[in-house]
Motif scaffolding. Structure first.
Motif, PDB file in Angstrom:
ATOM      1  N   ILE A  61       0.855  -1.188   0.000  1.00 31.68           N
ATOM      2  CA  ILE A  61       0.000   0.000   0.000  1.00 31.68           C
ATOM      3  C   ILE A  61       0.888   1.233   0.000  1.00 31.68           C
ATOM      4  O   ILE A  61       1.796   1.360   0.832  1.00 31.68           O
ATOM      5  N   ARG A  62       0.635   2.123  -0.931  1.00 28.30           N
ATOM      6  CA  ARG A  62       1.339   3.408  -0.956  1.00 28.30           C
ATOM      7  C   ARG A  62       0.358   4.497  -0.532  1.00 28.30           C
ATOM      8  O   ARG A  62      -0.728   4.614  -1.085  1.00 28.30           O
ATOM      9  N   THR A  63       0.765   5.276   0.463  1.00 33.06           N
ATOM     10  CA  THR A  63      -0.064   6.407   0.897  1.00 33.06           C
ATOM     11  C   THR A  63       0.623   7.718   0.527  1.00 33.06           C
ATOM     12  O   THR A  63       1.841   7.767   0.326  1.00 33.06           O
ATOM     13  N   ASP A  64      -0.181   8.768   0.474  1.00 38.86           N
ATOM     14  CA  ASP A  64       0.335  10.089   0.102  1.00 38.86           C
ATOM     15  C   ASP A  64      -0.424  11.134   0.912  1.00 38.86           C
ATOM     16  O   ASP A  64      -1.631  11.284   0.752  1.00 38.86           O
ATOM     17  N   ASN A  65       0.273  11.853   1.796  1.00 37.56           N
ATOM     18  CA  ASN A  65      -0.401  12.856   2.629  1.00 37.56           C
ATOM     19  C   ASN A  65      -0.011  14.290   2.290  1.00 37.56           C
ATOM     20  O   ASN A  65      -0.246  15.192   3.083  1.00 37.56           O
ATOM     21  N   LYS A  66       0.546  14.512   1.109  1.00 34.32           N
ATOM     22  CA  LYS A  66       0.857  15.895   0.747  1.00 34.32           C
ATOM     23  C   LYS A  66      -0.430  16.601   0.335  1.00 34.32           C
ATOM     24  O   LYS A  66      -1.385  15.989  -0.154  1.00 34.32           O
ATOM     25  N   ILE A  67      -0.453  17.914   0.538  1.00 32.58           N
ATOM     26  CA  ILE A  67      -1.609  18.711   0.166  1.00 32.58           C
ATOM     27  C   ILE A  67      -1.604  18.888  -1.346  1.00 32.58           C
ATOM     28  O   ILE A  67      -0.661  19.427  -1.924  1.00 32.58           O
ATOM     29  N   ASP A  68      -2.654  18.419  -1.990  1.00 35.15           N
ATOM     30  CA  ASP A  68      -2.770  18.462  -3.444  1.00 35.15           C
ATOM     31  C   ASP A  68      -3.904  19.418  -3.797  1.00 35.15           C
ATOM     32  O   ASP A  68      -5.070  19.166  -3.487  1.00 35.15           O
ATOM     33  N   LYS A  69      -3.557  20.517  -4.441  1.00 41.26           N
ATOM     34  CA  LYS A  69      -4.542  21.552  -4.759  1.00 41.26           C
ATOM     35  C   LYS A  69      -5.562  21.108  -5.797  1.00 41.26           C
ATOM     36  O   LYS A  69      -6.543  21.809  -6.048  1.00 41.26           O
ATOM     37  N   SER A  70      -5.351  19.945  -6.402  1.00 40.53           N
ATOM     38  CA  SER A  70      -6.307  19.456  -7.401  1.00 40.53           C
ATOM     39  C   SER A  70      -7.220  18.377  -6.838  1.00 40.53           C
ATOM     40  O   SER A  70      -8.018  17.794  -7.565  1.00 40.53           O
ATOM     41  N   SER A  71      -7.091  18.095  -5.529  1.00 47.05           N
ATOM     42  CA  SER A  71      -7.878  17.027  -4.919  1.00 47.05           C
ATOM     43  C   SER A  71      -8.795  17.602  -3.852  1.00 47.05           C
ATOM     44  O   SER A  71      -8.768  18.798  -3.554  1.00 47.05           O
ATOM     45  N   VAL A  72      -9.608  16.735  -3.251  1.00 48.34           N
ATOM     46  CA  VAL A  72     -10.406  17.095  -2.084  1.00 48.34           C
ATOM     47  C   VAL A  72     -10.035  16.117  -0.970  1.00 48.34           C
ATOM     48  O   VAL A  72     -10.187  14.913  -1.142  1.00 48.34           O
ATOM     49  N   PRO A  73      -9.473  16.627   0.142  1.00 51.36           N
ATOM     50  CA  PRO A  73      -9.318  18.047   0.466  1.00 51.36           C
ATOM     51  C   PRO A  73      -8.151  18.696  -0.282  1.00 51.36           C
ATOM     52  O   PRO A  73      -7.094  18.082  -0.426  1.00 51.36           O
ATOM     53  N   ASP A  74      -8.370  19.936  -0.707  1.00 49.55           N
ATOM     54  CA  ASP A  74      -7.302  20.712  -1.328  1.00 49.55           C
ATOM     55  C   ASP A  74      -6.650  21.647  -0.319  1.00 49.55           C
ATOM     56  O   ASP A  74      -5.591  22.221  -0.580  1.00 49.55           O
ATOM     57  N   ARG A  75      -7.305  21.818   0.833  1.00 51.61           N
ATOM     58  CA  ARG A  75      -6.748  22.536   1.977  1.00 51.61           C
ATOM     59  C   ARG A  75      -7.049  21.712   3.212  1.00 51.61           C
ATOM     60  O   ARG A  75      -8.017  20.959   3.249  1.00 51.61           O
ATOM     61  N   ILE A  76      -6.221  21.864   4.218  1.00 48.19           N
ATOM     62  CA  ILE A  76      -6.397  21.099   5.452  1.00 48.19           C
ATOM     63  C   ILE A  76      -6.366  22.069   6.621  1.00 48.19           C
ATOM     64  O   ILE A  76      -5.403  22.824   6.787  1.00 48.19           O
ATOM     65  N   GLY A  77      -7.398  22.059   7.451  1.00 43.65           N
ATOM     66  CA  GLY A  77      -7.439  22.911   8.637  1.00 43.65           C
ATOM     67  C   GLY A  77      -7.104  22.149   9.894  1.00 43.65           C
ATOM     68  O   GLY A  77      -7.501  22.544  10.988  1.00 43.65           O
TER      69      GLY A  77
END
Length: 763
Positions: free
Chosen positions: A160-176
């Motif tokens: 399993i590969r995970t990815d937790n970077k903020i991606d402006k083209s995805s949802v969420p595109d911002r993280i609070g």
């Protein structure tokens, strides 16, 4: 391997390398409210792990290669940002591997489903090097049928590969909040028959003292050949069957939805005071195979009637709290023991509704809410999502629709959930957002018509939100006196919204000020725009805002408030802008800190919430009518608990003929607007002096006798005024009549036997 605190202790390590299935019960997997005849292989425990900061893993075929010395070890569930402290600020790709062997006998006529209950923020799956799926809903289960990839002759490698970077083209595109990465919830295999029950839920509706219900289930038949199967539905109260049905159904699709309607009497409704749960079991028999699933059932209904939210035919007053899955020792991989501790503390607060901000939480959280009698607001992680994405049809298909689907279909069996939210603080003042709200609300309603739908808006100050009409009730996140405005601006906003939307209930979905336990007044905690990061200011903020939200005059259209929030948490945005440097990246608006140490605001809210009944208490009417015979208000009132020594002020807003008569009797102007009443108990008759301060006109009665009257406005000076009083043995009734919009009152009773301070009833 890094020897740090991590979620190791959440579950006992179960090594499955080279062993067959242990046939674990569902209770061993995640202590879920549902049980099933499925067999399970638990995959929690030690996995091989590797960071991939340069994103070369897929190109170099890590999914096809054995682990090397470059790989580390990590416990699942956990988040790698906490498991490896030096990587706390790592946002990118990371790989997980685990090899298991499944007994060939386990798979005869069966299918294998891999469940990944939480992987942030996006994930890809390979089985034995073959691509098996991907998932873009970070806070829900990722179930994948991996039967075709299983090799029964040798070990099977799950990658399993995970990815937790903020991606402006995805949802969420911002993280609070903090974008924790990794496998932070349970991972397990489920072994099921070829034809099996995938999902079970029940919808209930109360009519004339009887309950209509609709039992629903989805049957999975991958071959989609015409098959007939016998289904049995059994509803139990513990061991007693209270309703059942059997029938033969045709299964000619890959997924067949079956619904069965019924009626029942003499069941106990599920509510916050008595969360009664029944058990529904659906069983299917096809040829020589059987399968069953059970869920807990609560009989309750929720609807909007005019400007009120109604649960079980009773107006709901929300005494709410927001809650994040976050702890400094675990990140988002919250152990069940910690979740339970948090909910017990929240129950102590007097909370009746929890908003699971800003995403769907672990199923165990909702199980506990079902059992403990919490109402729940669930939402997808569309937090301040750009309207460009909301309007993008490809984003809808890839992210928004799947996240909405997962939220409703995976969590809908929980009676505690009464609200679905389609997002938070997006630009709901433009047409793109309006199109999204219409589309998402329509879609959610196509899946579930039994719950309310909303979104949380921050576009209420300029009255330019254009999406409110599309949802069941209005929700606003407001921070008057913190980010903007003054502490006293909320009331006018609520009244203005009601004027514009008279048939919509209003809920304040967020409000609070930040404060740290080590803060004191006049240090460096004063920030831009007048913010004060002190415990004192947080108490004042909450007091003033709760007073406006739970104001008796608004009971007909304000359905309560949801405090932001239970505990401080890691927040990627909390840096600069006047935020205290020593608390960079920590949101300080909790009633407890990250380690769950309580701030004074915890006790303040506890006293306030526990004093409010549903509907609002009539106590002030009783007190005022006893002290001033003949003067009884028409509307409900709120008990306002404040003061170190237990004085409780009961507030009431005047608005009836009796109040007008009293104003005329005292020759007052008609701007007098509020009563406050409290009881004083003494062991013997006492003559003493009442010392007090005031900033507005007032009249004071003691046991029905007018003892003070002055309606010239003053600036507040503590103990500025005094008057002799006589307290009789036992109960004494003190009543205030306030004018000029109310004000702050402090009373200090200097008696021979005791001295206590009542605090400030903010009116």
């Amino acid at each position: 391997m890094n020897k740090t605190k991590r979620a190791t202790f959440i579950f006992l390590l179960l090594s499955l390398i080279g062993i067959s299935s242990n046939n674990l019960n569902a209770q061993d997997i995640y202590e879920s409210k549902y049980s099933t005849s499925s067999k399970f292989i638990k995959l929690n425990g030690e996995w091989d792990f590797r960071f991939d900061a340069e994103n070369v893993g897929e190109k170099e075929q890590w999914q096809n290669k054995p682990v090397s010395k470059n790989w580390d070890k990590i416990e699942v569930p956990s988040t790698y940002n906490v498991a490896f402290p030096e990587k706390y600020y790592y946002f990118g790709f990371a790989w997980y591997k685990k090899t298991i062997k499944i007994d060939k006998q386990e798979l005869i006529g069966k299918r294998v489903i891999l469940h990944v209950n939480g992987a942030g923020l996006r994930s890809n799956l390979w089985i034995n090097g073959s691509k098996a799926g991907n998932h873009n809903s970070p806070y829900s289960d990722f179930p994948t049928d991996i039967t075709e990839f299983i090799n029964v002759e040798k070990g099977n490698t799950i990658t399993i590969r995970t990815d937790n970077k903020i991606d402006k083209s995805s949802v969420p595109d911002r993280i609070g909040w903090w974008p924790y990465g990794g496998l932070y919830r349970d991972v397990y295999l489920e072994i099921i028959p070829e034809i099996a029950i995938e999902n079970v839920w029940i919808d209930t509706n109360q009519k004339y003292g009887k309950w209509d219900f609709s039992i629903n289930c989805i049957i999975n038949n991958p071959s989609h050949k015409g098959e007939s199967a016998k289904l049995e539905f059994v509803l139990k109260d513990e061991q007693k069957i209270i309703w059942s049905s059997k029938n033969i159904y045709e299964l000619d699709k890959i997924k067949t939805k079956i619904s069965l309607d019924g009626k029942i009497q003499n069941v106990i409704k599920w509510d916050t005071d008595n969360p009664k749960l029944y058990e529904l079991t659906v069983s299917i028999k096809n040829k020589n195979q059987k399968h069953s699933r059970s869920v807990k059932v609560g009989f309750r209904d929720v609807k909007v009637e005019g400007s009120k939210i109604v649960v079980n035919n009773k107006s709901l007053l929300i005494k709410g709290i927001n809650y994040h899955e976050d702890h400094p020792d675990y990140g988002s991989a919250m152990p069940k023991e910690q979740i339970k501790k948090d909910l017990l503390a929240i129950k102590e607060l007097g909370v009746n509704l929890i908003r699971s901000a800003h995403y769907t939480h672990d199923q165990y959280f909702y199980d506990l809410c079902d059992e403990m009698g919490f109402l729940v607001w669930a939402e997808i992680p569309a937090w301040q999502t750009s309207t460009k994405l909301l309007a993008d049809s490809s984003v809808w298909v890839k992210y928004l629709e799947p996240q909405l689907t997962d939220m409703v279909m995976q969590y809908r069996s929980h009676p505690s959930i009464i609200i679905w939210s389609v997002g938070n603080e997006f630009d709901s003042n433009n047409k793109e957002a309006l199109q999204y709200v219409r589309k998402s609300v329509k879609y959610v309603r196509s899946l579930d018509t039994t719950r309310l739908i909303t979104y949380a808006s921050d576009k209420h100050r300029k009255d330019d939100d254009i999406c409110f009409q599309e949802v069941d009730f209005i929700s606003i996140n407001e921070y008057y006196g913190w980010y903007y405005g003054t502490l006293y601006d909320l009331g006018n906003t609520l009244d203005r919204l009601h004027g514009k939307y008279p048939n919509k209930p209003i809920v304040v979905s967020e409000f609070n000020a930040g404060a740290a336990l080590d803060s004191v007044a006049n240090d460096n905690y004063s920030a831009v725009r007048g913010k004060q990061y002190t415990l004192e200011y947080q108490n004042k903020f909450l007091t003033v805002h709760m007073d406006q939200i739970f104001h008796p005059d608004r009971i007909d259209y304000v359905s309560g408030g949801i405090i932001w929030l239970y505990s401080d948490y890691a927040d990627i945005h909390r840096v600069g802008g006047g935020h205290p440097k020593q608390w960079d990246y920590v949101n300080l608006k909790g009633l407890v800190n990250q380690q769950r140490e309580r701030k004074p605001s915890f006790e303040l809210v506890k006293r306030y919430y526990n004093s409010i009944s549903e509907p609002l208490a009539q106590l002030s009417e009783v007190l005022i009518s006893q002290a001033l015979p003949g003067y009884i208000k028409e509307k409900s009132a709120v008990e306002y608990p404040i003061g170190k020594d237990g004085l409780k002020w009961h507030k009431a807003i005047m608005g009836n003929k009796n109040a007008v008569d009293l104003i005329k009797q005292l020759e007052l102007k008609d701007d007098c607007h509020a009563y406050a009443a409290t009881e004083i108990f003494v062991e013997s008759d006492i003559s003493t002096t009442l010392l007090f301060g005031r900033n507005d006109g007032a009249a004071i009665w003691l046991n029905g006798e007018l003892i003070y009257e002055n309606f010239n406005q003053h600036a507040f000076v503590y103990n500025e005024f005094s008057t002799p009083i006589k307290l009789k043995k036992g109960k004494n009734l003190l009543v205030l009549l306030l004018s000029q919009g109310g004000g702050n009152w402090g009373f200090n009773f200097n008696l021979e036997t005791f001295n206590f301070y009542s605090g400030y009833p903010e009116l």
